[in-house]
Write an enzyme that holds these catalytic residues in place. Structure first.
Site, PDB file in Angstrom:
ATOM      1  CE  LYS A  15      28.526 -35.789  -1.371  1.00 58.25           C
ATOM      2  NZ  LYS A  15      29.967 -35.290  -0.827  1.00 58.25           N
ATOM      3  CE1 TYR A  55      33.297 -37.564  -4.293  1.00 58.18           C
ATOM      4  CE2 TYR A  55      32.461 -39.752  -3.209  1.00 58.18           C
ATOM      5  CZ  TYR A  55      32.442 -38.221  -3.471  1.00 58.18           C
ATOM      6  OH  TYR A  55      31.223 -37.582  -2.960  1.00 58.18           O
ATOM      7  CG  ASN A 118      29.870 -32.614   2.279  1.00 58.41           C
ATOM      8  OD1 ASN A 118      29.383 -33.852   1.527  1.00 58.41           O
ATOM      9  ND2 ASN A 118      31.070 -32.109   1.756  1.00 58.41           N
ATOM     10  CG  HIS A 121      29.132 -34.626  -6.308  1.00 55.60           C
ATOM     11  ND1 HIS A 121      30.335 -34.480  -6.118  1.00 55.60           N
ATOM     12  CD2 HIS A 121      28.934 -34.241  -7.713  1.00 55.60           C
ATOM     13  CE1 HIS A 121      30.988 -34.308  -7.220  1.00 55.60           C
ATOM     14  NE2 HIS A 121      30.027 -34.297  -8.169  1.00 55.60           N
ATOM     15  CD  GLU A 132      31.561 -34.810 -11.483  1.00 53.88           C
ATOM     16  OE1 GLU A 132      30.478 -34.120 -10.988  1.00 53.88           O
ATOM     17  OE2 GLU A 132      32.625 -34.631 -10.569  1.00 53.88           O
TER      18      GLU A 132
HETATM   19  P1  DAT Z   1      33.763 -31.316  -2.765  1.00 52.82           P
HETATM   20  O1  DAT Z   1      32.578 -32.309  -2.618  1.00 52.82           O
HETATM   21  O2  DAT Z   1      33.572 -29.845  -2.101  1.00 52.82           O
HETATM   22  O3  DAT Z   1      33.967 -31.091  -4.229  1.00 52.82           O
HETATM   23  P2  DAT Z   1      36.431 -32.502  -3.060  1.00 52.82           P
HETATM   24  O4  DAT Z   1      35.926 -33.210  -4.077  1.00 52.82           O
HETATM   25  O5  DAT Z   1      37.488 -32.343  -2.358  1.00 52.82           O
HETATM   26  O6  DAT Z   1      35.059 -31.707  -2.260  1.00 52.82           O
HETATM   27  O7  DAT Z   1      35.914 -34.057  -1.882  1.00 52.82           O
HETATM   28  C1  DAT Z   1      34.888 -35.008  -2.339  1.00 52.82           C
HETATM   29  C2  DAT Z   1      34.244 -35.394  -1.070  1.00 52.82           C
HETATM   30  O8  DAT Z   1      35.212 -36.195  -0.393  1.00 52.82           O
HETATM   31  C3  DAT Z   1      33.829 -34.208  -0.348  1.00 52.82           C
HETATM   32  O9  DAT Z   1      32.520 -33.856  -0.359  1.00 52.82           O
HETATM   33  C4  DAT Z   1      33.560 -35.127   1.128  1.00 52.82           C
HETATM   34  C5  DAT Z   1      34.961 -36.205   0.933  1.00 52.82           C
HETATM   35  N1  DAT Z   1      36.140 -35.477   1.720  1.00 52.82           N
HETATM   36  C6  DAT Z   1      37.018 -34.462   1.198  1.00 52.82           C
HETATM   37  N2  DAT Z   1      38.054 -34.396   1.881  1.00 52.82           N
HETATM   38  C7  DAT Z   1      37.949 -35.002   2.998  1.00 52.82           C
HETATM   39  C8  DAT Z   1      38.774 -35.291   4.347  1.00 52.82           C
HETATM   40  N3  DAT Z   1      39.800 -34.614   4.489  1.00 52.82           N
HETATM   41  N4  DAT Z   1      38.317 -36.054   5.045  1.00 52.82           N
HETATM   42  C9  DAT Z   1      36.842 -37.028   4.978  1.00 52.82           C
HETATM   43  N5  DAT Z   1      35.988 -36.720   3.785  1.00 52.82           N
HETATM   44  C10 DAT Z   1      36.512 -35.942   2.773  1.00 52.82           C
HETATM   45 MG    MG Z   2      34.542 -32.335  -5.795  1.00 53.49          MG
END
Ligand code: DAT
Ligand code: MG
Length: 159
Positions: A15, A55, A118, A121, A132
């Site tokens: 990222k 997303y 973070n 992905h 994906e």
């Molecule tokens: P992951 O990346 O661990 O699969 P996810 O699919 O739930 O997690 O979410 C995708 C991304 O969206 C995640 O890496 C960071 C962002 N994200 C998720 N929850 C969030 C939140 N509560 N506040 C801000 N960004 C968030």
């Molecule tokens: Mg995810």
């Protein structure tokens, strides 16, 4: 194809926070040293169309606009990693979403403090891995080759 058994693909994105912080090499290295096979890799800028699809499970969240802005703030590195049950292995290597609580030793646990910034992905299921990879790569950008390291990474009955 080197596996007779389960051969999965995972989409990994390095990222924008990791691009800015000069972490590309260290992230790639985590997957290499685990023994995974890199079968696709490119730098690409993301637009709203691909981010809305990628997303889609978060499209109605209040943080979605800032997430999309962050993911467009620089190019990302898109990678396709292949291996036996690789989707789960990659998720384990990445650690949980909220990086400041991610397990030490994982990528997020070692390199990040944020929920959104973070570092990586990774696909969250075998089905989503296929979807994906298809979303981020053309067919001819995914390569098939024999990795000699597999002789030592896997046991006979795992190859
Ligand atoms: P992951 O990346 O661990 O699969 P996810 O699919 O739930 O997690 O979410 C995708 C991304 O969206 C995640 O890496 C960071 C962002 N994200 C998720 N929850 C969030 C939140 N509560 N506040 C801000 N960004 C968030
Ligand atoms: Mg995810």
């Amino acid at each position: 194809m080197q596996f007779d058994g389960v051969n999965e693909k995972s989409l990994v994105l390095v990222k924008p926070d990791a691009i800015q912080r000069g972490l590309i090499g260290q992230v790639v290295s985590r997957f290499e040293r685990k023994g995974l096979k890199l079968v696709g890799m490119k730098m690409m800028g993301l637009d709203d169309e691909i981010l809305t699809a990628h997303y889609s499970h978060l499209a109605d969240k209040p943080f979605f606009p800032s997430l999309a802005k962050f993911m467009k703030s620089s190019p990302v590195i898109a990678m396709c990693w292949e291996g036996l049950e690789v989707v789960n292995a990659v998720r384990e290597l990445c650690g949980i979403t909220k990086a400041r609580e991610a397990e030490a030793g994982s990528i997020r646990g070692d390199f990040a403090m944020s929920v959104s910034c973070n570092v990586v992905h990774a696909s969250d299921s075998v089905e989503n891995g296929e979807i994906e990879v298809g979303r981020f790569f053309e067919d001819d950008e995914i390569h098939s080759y024999k990795k000699s390291e597999y002789e030592h990474v896997y046991a006979e009955d795992e190859k």
